[in-house]
Design a protein around this motif. Structure first.
Motif, PDB file in Angstrom:
ATOM      1  N   ASP A 195      -2.879  -3.646  12.875  1.00 47.72           N
ATOM      2  CA  ASP A 195      -3.291  -2.244  13.013  1.00 47.72           C
ATOM      3  C   ASP A 195      -3.174  -1.743  14.450  1.00 47.72           C
ATOM      4  N   GLY A 196      -2.528  -0.605  14.598  1.00 51.33           N
ATOM      5  CA  GLY A 196      -2.389   0.021  15.900  1.00 51.33           C
ATOM      6  C   GLY A 196      -1.237  -0.505  16.735  1.00 51.33           C
ATOM      7  N   LYS A 197      -0.572  -1.526  16.236  1.00 52.43           N
ATOM      8  CA  LYS A 197       0.531  -2.129  16.991  1.00 52.43           C
ATOM      9  C   LYS A 197       1.888  -1.824  16.368  1.00 52.43           C
ATOM     10  N   VAL A 198       1.918  -1.629  15.040  1.00 55.71           N
ATOM     11  CA  VAL A 198       3.131  -1.243  14.317  1.00 55.71           C
ATOM     12  C   VAL A 198       2.729  -0.225  13.262  1.00 55.71           C
ATOM     13  N   THR A 199       3.719   0.358  12.603  1.00 63.80           N
ATOM     14  CA  THR A 199       3.439   1.287  11.505  1.00 63.80           C
ATOM     15  C   THR A 199       3.652   0.578  10.181  1.00 63.80           C
ATOM     16  N   ILE A 200       2.609   0.570   9.362  1.00 59.43           N
ATOM     17  CA  ILE A 200       2.729  -0.005   8.020  1.00 59.43           C
ATOM     18  C   ILE A 200       3.269   1.102   7.125  1.00 59.43           C
ATOM     19  N   ALA A 201       4.586   1.072   6.919  1.00 61.33           N
ATOM     20  CA  ALA A 201       5.258   2.166   6.215  1.00 61.33           C
ATOM     21  C   ALA A 201       5.038   2.102   4.716  1.00 61.33           C
ATOM     22  N   LYS A 202       4.825   0.909   4.187  1.00 61.88           N
ATOM     23  CA  LYS A 202       4.619   0.747   2.744  1.00 61.88           C
ATOM     24  C   LYS A 202       3.819  -0.525   2.516  1.00 61.88           C
ATOM     25  N   SER A 203       2.851  -0.461   1.611  1.00 64.26           N
ATOM     26  CA  SER A 203       2.022  -1.626   1.316  1.00 64.26           C
ATOM     27  C   SER A 203       1.864  -1.764  -0.196  1.00 64.26           C
ATOM     28  N   PHE A 204       2.034  -2.983  -0.687  1.00 62.52           N
ATOM     29  CA  PHE A 204       1.947  -3.248  -2.126  1.00 62.52           C
ATOM     30  C   PHE A 204       0.958  -4.387  -2.394  1.00 62.52           C
ATOM     31  N   ASP A 205       0.233  -4.283  -3.498  1.00 66.45           N
ATOM     32  CA  ASP A 205      -0.551  -5.397  -4.033  1.00 66.45           C
ATOM     33  C   ASP A 205       0.249  -5.935  -5.218  1.00 66.45           C
ATOM     34  N   THR A 206       0.771  -7.134  -5.082  1.00 70.16           N
ATOM     35  CA  THR A 206       1.762  -7.663  -6.024  1.00 70.16           C
ATOM     36  C   THR A 206       1.094  -8.280  -7.248  1.00 70.16           C
ATOM     37  N   LYS A 207       1.327  -7.699  -8.396  1.00 68.45           N
ATOM     38  CA  LYS A 207       0.689  -8.139  -9.638  1.00 68.45           C
ATOM     39  C   LYS A 207       1.002  -9.602  -9.918  1.00 68.45           C
ATOM     40  N   ASP A 208      -0.059 -10.376 -10.136  1.00 68.92           N
ATOM     41  CA  ASP A 208       0.026 -11.783 -10.557  1.00 68.92           C
ATOM     42  C   ASP A 208       0.753 -12.686  -9.562  1.00 68.92           C
ATOM     43  N   TRP A 209       0.953 -12.213  -8.349  1.00 69.30           N
ATOM     44  CA  TRP A 209       1.631 -13.019  -7.322  1.00 69.30           C
ATOM     45  C   TRP A 209       3.066 -13.374  -7.734  1.00 69.30           C
ATOM     46  N   LYS A 210       3.678 -12.607  -8.619  1.00 64.39           N
ATOM     47  CA  LYS A 210       4.989 -12.996  -9.138  1.00 64.39           C
ATOM     48  C   LYS A 210       6.110 -12.523  -8.211  1.00 64.39           C
ATOM     49  N   PRO A 211       7.020 -13.438  -7.844  1.00 68.33           N
ATOM     50  CA  PRO A 211       8.133 -13.075  -6.962  1.00 68.33           C
ATOM     51  C   PRO A 211       8.977 -11.928  -7.506  1.00 68.33           C
ATOM     52  N   GLN A 212       9.160 -11.879  -8.831  1.00 71.70           N
ATOM     53  CA  GLN A 212       9.970 -10.797  -9.398  1.00 71.70           C
ATOM     54  C   GLN A 212       9.299  -9.443  -9.201  1.00 71.70           C
ATOM     55  N   ASN A 213       7.974  -9.417  -9.176  1.00 74.34           N
ATOM     56  CA  ASN A 213       7.273  -8.165  -8.893  1.00 74.34           C
ATOM     57  C   ASN A 213       7.422  -7.780  -7.424  1.00 74.34           C
ATOM     58  N   ALA A 214       7.419  -8.777  -6.550  1.00 76.86           N
ATOM     59  CA  ALA A 214       7.653  -8.506  -5.129  1.00 76.86           C
ATOM     60  C   ALA A 214       9.063  -7.959  -4.912  1.00 76.86           C
ATOM     61  N   GLU A 215      10.018  -8.503  -5.646  1.00 71.01           N
ATOM     62  CA  GLU A 215      11.399  -8.022  -5.534  1.00 71.01           C
ATOM     63  C   GLU A 215      11.497  -6.554  -5.938  1.00 71.01           C
ATOM     64  N   LYS A 216      10.840  -6.186  -7.028  1.00 65.11           N
ATOM     65  CA  LYS A 216      10.838  -4.789  -7.473  1.00 65.11           C
ATOM     66  C   LYS A 216      10.157  -3.889  -6.443  1.00 65.11           C
ATOM     67  N   ASN A 217       9.014  -4.342  -5.946  1.00 68.89           N
ATOM     68  CA  ASN A 217       8.298  -3.558  -4.939  1.00 68.89           C
ATOM     69  C   ASN A 217       9.143  -3.341  -3.688  1.00 68.89           C
ATOM     70  N   MET A 218       9.818  -4.401  -3.280  1.00 70.00           N
ATOM     71  CA  MET A 218      10.626  -4.311  -2.058  1.00 70.00           C
ATOM     72  C   MET A 218      11.799  -3.353  -2.250  1.00 70.00           C
ATOM     73  N   THR A 219      12.345  -3.331  -3.447  1.00 71.68           N
ATOM     74  CA  THR A 219      13.430  -2.393  -3.739  1.00 71.68           C
ATOM     75  C   THR A 219      12.945  -0.952  -3.581  1.00 71.68           C
ATOM     76  N   VAL A 220      11.729  -0.689  -4.039  1.00 71.26           N
ATOM     77  CA  VAL A 220      11.125   0.635  -3.860  1.00 71.26           C
ATOM     78  C   VAL A 220      10.996   0.956  -2.373  1.00 71.26           C
ATOM     79  N   ALA A 221      10.502  -0.020  -1.593  1.00 70.37           N
ATOM     80  CA  ALA A 221      10.325   0.200  -0.158  1.00 70.37           C
ATOM     81  C   ALA A 221      11.651   0.479   0.543  1.00 70.37           C
ATOM     82  N   ILE A 222      12.680  -0.269   0.180  1.00 69.59           N
ATOM     83  CA  ILE A 222      14.000  -0.077   0.787  1.00 69.59           C
ATOM     84  C   ILE A 222      14.526   1.326   0.502  1.00 69.59           C
ATOM     85  N   ASN A 223      14.357   1.763  -0.751  1.00 65.78           N
ATOM     86  CA  ASN A 223      14.843   3.089  -1.135  1.00 65.78           C
ATOM     87  C   ASN A 223      14.093   4.202  -0.413  1.00 65.78           C
TER      88      ASN A 223
END
Length: 369
Positions: A195-223
């Motif tokens: 906090d205060g050192k960088v900008t958190i442009a996007k933050s996700f709480d990844t359902k069930d800790w599943k890598p495939q959900n992280a992949e989907k979330n990251m695709t949203v962030a990239i877009n």
């Protein structure tokens, strides 16, 4: 004594890192009059298999330690819920019905399991929360120092960004599951560092800790942010880091930004060697698992002095105060200390990490026979 407040709903924690844990306690003067002998049953409930460490390390280490502490007479009744909270509740009830002597519980959902914990208590069975905090009348808790984990990840990310890191740098936070109280602790520790050192442009709480959900979330962030404008990614564990990396590669990113992780999974250690992942958090599983086994056997046998020596920290949950606990420290795992951590401690062999296709990267990292 250390004290830490833990709850799935909280976003800030206060921890004193100076403590007096009961490391190395395997016996004591109270051994002369245990209330139960070595013929005990320890119930072990683990939450999922997407993190391979549960099956590879936690279960076999606990099983071996219980057998060692009881002269081969004690046994571990094991069940894995595979991320299904309802199934874990059924597994817990089966162990209550079977009248196991003590239960080590790593909850899928800290809140929904509380009713089962109360039933165990009513049946006279002690429940020790293992790795993740459970709500309800638990007797103790053993875990790694979760706020410290997040802090180590956050500080490592800033280190990777270098001296020029600033508020204009956009990062993505790929946090763990909201149903896991540990994930909230990791996030809180990371935020204290970031906090205060960088900008958190996007933050996700990844359902069930599943890598495939992280992949989907990251695709949203990239877009939304742009693939070239993401300077770093906070990934709460190595599975999520793997999903993040897949999304970045699919978007055509060849020069990957610094990415954190946790758990020192073999695939992540290899990614650290090749430079795809900046760091992970090495958590000495043997230490955690063996202390948990010691706590469970001491509790089952009524060795109160030994149990108290193993649980000198204290935690709060949303349903309990001053819960006896043991908090295990962690280490930032980077390319420079692989040999001194996961290899020296016997977690992996050099040959496990350095497959032929990684020979050049391993040599560059100083990983040679």
């Amino acid at each position: 004594m250390r004290r830490i407040a833990m709850s799935a709903a909280i976003t800030t924690i206060s921890v004193s890192l100076v403590g007096c844990g009961g490391l190395g306690v395997t016996g004591g003067g109270d051994d002369v009059s245990p209330t139960k002998g070595d013929d005990i049953t320890v119930g072990l409930l683990l939450p999922e298999k997407s993190n391979p460490q549960y099956e590879r390390f936690h279960h076999p280490i606990i099983k071996a330690k219980v057998e060692s502490l009881t002269g081969g007479q004690g046994r571990v009744e094991y069940a894995n819920a595979e991320a299904d909270a309802a199934e874990q509740a059924r597994q817990l009830q089966r162990m209550i019905n079977e009248q196991v002597d003590v239960i080590l519980l790593d909850p899928v959902d800290a809140h929904t399991i509380a009713g089962g914990v109360r039933k165990a208590k009513e049946a006279g069975i002690a429940v020790i929360a293992y790795d993740r905090l459970a709500e309800g009348p638990i007797d103790a808790y053993i875990t790694f120092d979760n706020e410290l984990v997040g802090g180590v990840q956050g500080r490592s990310l800033l280190e990777a960004l270098g001296e020029d890191a600033g508020i204009s740098d956009k990062i993505v936070m790929m946090n763990g599951s909201l149903t896991d109280s540990n994930a909230q602790q990791f996030k809180a520790g990371a935020l204290l560092a970031l906090d205060g050192k960088v900008t958190i442009a996007k933050s996700f709480d990844t359902k069930d800790w599943k890598p495939q959900n992280a992949e989907k979330n990251m695709t949203v962030a990239i877009n939304e942010i742009g693939r070239n404008d993401i300077k770093a990614v906070y990934a709460a564990n190595d599975g999520l880091a793997g999903g993040v990396i897949k999304a970045l590669k699919a978007a055509g990113v060849t020069d990957l930004p610094p990415i954190t992780g946790q758990d020192a999974e073999l695939s992540a250690v290899r990614r650290i060697v090749t430079g795809e992942q900046y760091m992970s958090v090495y958590k000495p599983y043997r230490q955690e698992a063996e202390r948990a086994a010691e706590m469970a056997v001491a509790k089952a046998q009524g060795r109160d002095i030994q149990f108290d020596a193993l649980t000198r920290d204290r935690v709060d949950s949303s349903t309990g105060k001053d819960i006896p606990a043991h908090l295990v420290p962690v280490v930032a795992l980077t390319k420079g200390n692989i040999k001194d951590t996961v290899i020296t401690d016997g977690m992996y062999k050099l040959s496990d990490i350095c497959k032929p296709q990684l020979a050049a990267d391993c040599a560059a990292a100083g990983l040679k026979k």
